[in-house]
Structures are given as C-alpha cells and as structure tokens.
Design an enzyme around this catalytic site. Structure first.
Site, PDB file in Angstrom:
ATOM      1  N   THR A  13       1.124 -20.086-112.313  1.00  0.00           N
ATOM      2  CA  THR A  13      -0.197 -19.449-112.309  1.00  0.00           C
ATOM      3  C   THR A  13      -1.242 -20.258-111.563  1.00  0.00           C
ATOM      4  O   THR A  13      -2.100 -19.688-110.867  1.00  0.00           O
ATOM      5  CB  THR A  13      -0.666 -19.216-113.767  1.00  0.00           C
ATOM      6  OG1 THR A  13       0.204 -18.267-114.366  1.00  0.00           O
ATOM      7  CG2 THR A  13      -2.086 -18.706-113.846  1.00  0.00           C
ATOM      8  N   ASP A  58       7.403 -18.031-109.808  1.00  0.00           N
ATOM      9  CA  ASP A  58       6.922 -17.831-111.165  1.00  0.00           C
ATOM     10  C   ASP A  58       7.964 -18.564-111.997  1.00  0.00           C
ATOM     11  O   ASP A  58       9.176 -18.348-111.810  1.00  0.00           O
ATOM     12  CB  ASP A  58       6.899 -16.326-111.500  1.00  0.00           C
ATOM     13  CG  ASP A  58       6.338 -16.061-112.888  1.00  0.00           C
ATOM     14  OD1 ASP A  58       6.879 -16.632-113.858  1.00  0.00           O
ATOM     15  OD2 ASP A  58       5.380 -15.288-113.002  1.00  0.00           O
ATOM     16  N   SER A  59       7.541 -19.422-112.905  1.00  0.00           N
ATOM     17  CA  SER A  59       8.529 -20.286-113.564  1.00  0.00           C
ATOM     18  C   SER A  59       9.486 -19.521-114.468  1.00  0.00           C
ATOM     19  O   SER A  59      10.453 -20.092-114.972  1.00  0.00           O
ATOM     20  CB  SER A  59       7.840 -21.413-114.338  1.00  0.00           C
ATOM     21  OG  SER A  59       7.293 -20.942-115.551  1.00  0.00           O
ATOM     22  N   SER A  60       9.256 -18.230-114.659  1.00  0.00           N
ATOM     23  CA  SER A  60      10.254 -17.422-115.385  1.00  0.00           C
ATOM     24  C   SER A  60      11.544 -17.344-114.588  1.00  0.00           C
ATOM     25  O   SER A  60      12.584 -16.951-115.117  1.00  0.00           O
ATOM     26  CB  SER A  60       9.749 -15.998-115.620  1.00  0.00           C
ATOM     27  OG  SER A  60       8.391 -16.006-115.897  1.00  0.00           O
ATOM     28  N   ASP A  91       5.271 -20.902-118.333  1.00  0.00           N
ATOM     29  CA  ASP A  91       6.277 -20.214-119.148  1.00  0.00           C
ATOM     30  C   ASP A  91       7.486 -21.092-119.477  1.00  0.00           C
ATOM     31  O   ASP A  91       7.996 -21.055-120.594  1.00  0.00           O
ATOM     32  CB  ASP A  91       6.737 -18.925-118.464  1.00  0.00           C
ATOM     33  CG  ASP A  91       5.665 -17.842-118.519  1.00  0.00           C
ATOM     34  OD1 ASP A  91       4.708 -17.991-119.311  1.00  0.00           O
ATOM     35  OD2 ASP A  91       5.782 -16.844-117.779  1.00  0.00           O
ATOM     36  N   ARG A 240      19.842 -20.835-133.714  1.00  0.00           N
ATOM     37  CA  ARG A 240      18.500 -20.959-134.308  1.00  0.00           C
ATOM     38  C   ARG A 240      18.542 -20.334-135.699  1.00  0.00           C
ATOM     39  O   ARG A 240      18.721 -19.128-135.849  1.00  0.00           O
ATOM     40  CB  ARG A 240      17.460 -20.305-133.403  1.00  0.00           C
ATOM     41  CG  ARG A 240      17.217 -21.180-132.151  1.00  0.00           C
ATOM     42  CD  ARG A 240      16.360 -20.540-131.102  1.00  0.00           C
ATOM     43  NE  ARG A 240      15.171 -19.885-131.605  1.00  0.00           N
ATOM     44  CZ  ARG A 240      13.995 -20.482-131.846  1.00  0.00           C
ATOM     45  NH1 ARG A 240      13.855 -21.768-131.636  1.00  0.00           N
ATOM     46  NH2 ARG A 240      12.975 -19.791-132.278  1.00  0.00           N
ATOM     47  N   THR A 272      16.024 -25.179-136.065  1.00  0.00           N
ATOM     48  CA  THR A 272      15.279 -24.227-136.886  1.00  0.00           C
ATOM     49  C   THR A 272      14.459 -23.246-136.045  1.00  0.00           C
ATOM     50  O   THR A 272      13.997 -23.592-134.958  1.00  0.00           O
ATOM     51  CB  THR A 272      14.341 -24.951-137.882  1.00  0.00           C
ATOM     52  OG1 THR A 272      13.607 -23.971-138.612  1.00  0.00           O
ATOM     53  CG2 THR A 272      13.354 -25.882-137.188  1.00  0.00           C
ATOM     54  N   CYS A 274      11.693 -22.305-137.134  1.00  0.00           N
ATOM     55  CA  CYS A 274      10.298 -22.671-137.426  1.00  0.00           C
ATOM     56  C   CYS A 274       9.706 -23.418-136.242  1.00  0.00           C
ATOM     57  O   CYS A 274      10.392 -24.181-135.568  1.00  0.00           O
ATOM     58  CB  CYS A 274      10.217 -23.581-138.648  1.00  0.00           C
ATOM     59  SG  CYS A 274      10.796 -22.814-140.149  1.00  0.00           S
TER      60      CYS A 274
HETATM   61  N1  ASP Z   1       4.391 -16.674-115.432  1.00  0.00           N
HETATM   62  C1  ASP Z   1       3.669 -17.884-115.091  1.00  0.00           C
HETATM   63  C2  ASP Z   1       4.686 -18.969-114.783  1.00  0.00           C
HETATM   64  O1  ASP Z   1       5.257 -19.508-115.689  1.00  0.00           O
HETATM   65  C3  ASP Z   1       2.773 -18.284-116.218  1.00  0.00           C
HETATM   66  C4  ASP Z   1       1.921 -19.511-115.960  1.00  0.00           C
HETATM   67  O2  ASP Z   1       2.108 -20.284-115.060  1.00  0.00           O
HETATM   68  O3  ASP Z   1       0.988 -19.714-116.765  1.00  0.00           O
HETATM   69  O4  ASP Z   1       4.934 -19.254-113.639  1.00  0.00           O
END
Ligand code: ASP
Length: 337
Positions: A13, A58-60, A91, A240, A272, A274
């Site tokens: 981002t 995008d780190s996804s 992410d 988990r 966990t 949690c």
């Molecule tokens: N989707 C973005 C990413 O992980 C979210 C971010 O950077 O805040 O690249």
C-alpha cells in the site's frame, strides 16, 4: 561518520496508486520520497539508497521466491550498509519479517520492515511517519535482528502479527513486549534486544519451496475432513486449536487421523487460535489427546512465525525427529521458553 541505509521497495500500500479496480502497486518510489522529503528535510535523515523491484506486488501475492529475492538482496549488500529497510505490504508483512529472521542468520545490523495503511500519495497517509521512523531505527547499532516498525511500535519481526485492517495500529506483538517505541524520543528496550552472535558470522540460509500447510479446528470437524487436509503432499502442518491447545478428545476417528499422519512422518504442530497465549498440551485431557496422537506443541509462537520456521527447517533438510525437537526451541527469538 554518516550512516547509510539500503532500502528495498517490494510493493504494498505504501507505494500504491488508485486504479479502476482499487489500489494497485505502482513504481517510482524514489520520486514519491523526493516529493515528500525535500532536501532541507532529507538533510536531517540518514543517507539511503533505494532499490525498487521490477515486479512490485500486493503482498497478498507473496511467494517463497520473493523471500529468496529479499534475503539474497540483503546478503549481497550486507557489508556496504549500516542497516536495511524493507517496504512491504501489510497483509503478509509478519510472514516476511518472520521468514527473514530465519534466513538471515547471525545478523549484526538492523533489518526493519515497514509499510502503511494509506498510500503515500494520499493526504492522510501514515506512510511517511513509518518510513522515516524505520529509516532512523535502521541506523541503531544496538539492533541485531529483523524487526517490524509500524505506527510508533518497534516489534521483533517473528513476534508481530497484523491485528487490525482499519487502524493505523495495524500490528501488535501479542506474546512478546515491543522492542521499542517512537514518541518524541525513540526508546529501545535494550534488555529485550537480541545480542549479536559473532560466530559463525552473518550468513544466508535460503529457504525453497513451501512444504507447510495450515489447518484449523472448528466445531463439528470430522475425521474425513481432517484426513483430506493431512493427505495433501505437505510434510508439515500447523493445526490451529482452541485455547491452550485443545481439540475434541471424544472422536477416536479424528484422533486416529492425526496419529496416522504423524506415524507416517508428517510433522503436526499445535498452535492456538487465540490471538494471545501459548499451547500447553498437558493442561487439559483434550490437549493431552493431541499429544498422544503425535502432535507437537508450539508454545507461544505465532502462526506466521511457525509457518516460516517449519518452511525453513524443511528446506535445510532436517529429519522429522530433528524438526519436532527444534519446534520447541527458539532459533531466532520466536518463542518464549
Ligand atoms: N494489500 C496490501 C498489501 O499487503 C495491504 C497493505 O499494504 O496495507 O500489499
């Protein structure tokens, strides 16, 4: 002597621009920083060189090859800089900072991950403060480890988790105190920082393909469901569980599915669900049943850090038995023993 920092821009981002389908990675970070940090402001900051990756993500979309690229880049420039900053999407930042803590062995310089919740190009961006804070912290000789800096908090990279998708406080370190805080002064908690290990020297241990899976218990989970998951080719799994590491102990078929997998040499680590807390498989009969099925307790390690630790240990070619033992030992400060 002026300190010099190497900055890696991977995407995320912080450098994104709006498009028809929402924010997307965008290049020219250097120009953006020049605009935000005019020469009279830059004067008061450490020198830096910035490298912008050809494929900004995008780190996804993070994959093991991205980790290899970042780690190799840091290792290649290790001697020429006093510290490193990695600009990364939030992410999966906690996965990447965890992974770097296992791949970059015996660090004696800071490696600081940061990013932002709002892009730098937007008026209310949190990116500049995060960037400048990380840059300054990356000059601090007391830091010999991978950290994540966000919204004034300095956290150990393999203890951090993304905890909030809306707040500027996007990260926390639920099972370990923050390593420092940036307010009017930047204060580090010296006692918590990892001390440098001079021998062996800094070196890179590359991790290759992902061989780790994650499964989660849910009310009503069946043996067939679990078996289908554990029958995937992955060699190690994180399961988990509930609370301090508990699962249903009244379903022999389910426990049998776990036992069959561990007997076949799969590594199954209990963490966990949690947000905060540790697994102690002996606290309840429902946890002991999992231990009897060959499941290894992962104490207070985060899912992100354990995923990367298993991934790393498998890449190094350790035997199943060795990995089960190493799961309970801290390699890079990732668990409280
Ligand atoms: N989707 C973005 C990413 O992980 C979210 C971010 O950077 O805040 O690249």
């Amino acid at each position: 002597m002026t300190k010099k920092i190497y900055i890696i821009y991977t995407g995320g981002t912080i450098g994104m621009k709006p498009t028809d389908s929402g924010y997307a990675p965008s290049g020219n970070m250097q120009a953006l920083l020049d605009e935000k940090l005019p020469p009279h402001v830059r004067q008061g900051l450490p020198d830096f060189d910035l490298v912008e990756y050809e494929e900004l993500i995008d780190s996804s979309n993070i994959r093991p090859q991205n980790w290899k690229q970042i780690a190799t880049d840091i290792a290649d420039h290790y001697e020429d800089y006093d510290g490193f900053v990695v600009l990364h999407g939030t992410d999966t930042m906690a996965f990447s900072s965890s992974m770097m803590s296992f791949m970059l062995r015996n660090l004696d310089k800071p490696v600081i991950f940061t990013g932002s919740q709002i892009p730098l190009c937007e008026p209310r961006s949190d990116g500049l403060e995060n960037f400048v804070g990380a840059l300054i912290i990356a000059t601090d000789k007391r830091i010999n480890e991978v950290c994540l800096y966000f919204n004034g908090r300095l956290m150990r990279g393999n203890r951090a988790r993304k905890q909030n998708a809306y707040l500027f406080d996007a990260f926390d370190s639920p099972n370990f105190p923050w390593l420092g805080r940036a307010d009017i002064n930047i204060e580090l908690n010296d006692l918590l920082l990892l001390k440098p290990e001079n021998k062996p020297e800094f070196h890179l241990e590359c991790s290759e393909d992902t061989q780790v899976g994650i499964v989660q218990l849910f009310p009503g989970i069946t043996a067939q469901w679990l078996e289908a998951a554990l029958n995937q080719p992955q060699k190690a799994f994180i399961i988990r569980t509930y609370g301090t590491g508990n699962g249903p102990d009244d379903d022999p078929a389910l426990l049998d599915a776990l036992k069959k997998a561990t007997d076949a040499g799969k590594i199954i680590v209990n963490l966990t669900q949690c947000h905060r807390g540790a697994v102690h498989q002996g606290s309840y009969a429902a946890g002991s049943a999992l231990a009897k099925a060959g499941v290894t307790g992962g104490l207070d390690t985060t899912t992100e850090a354990m995923f990367c630790k298993l991934h790393h240990l498998l890449s190094k070619g350790h035997s199943t038995q060795e990995i089960r033992e190493l799961v309970g030992k801290s390699i890079a400060g990732e668990m409280t023993i």
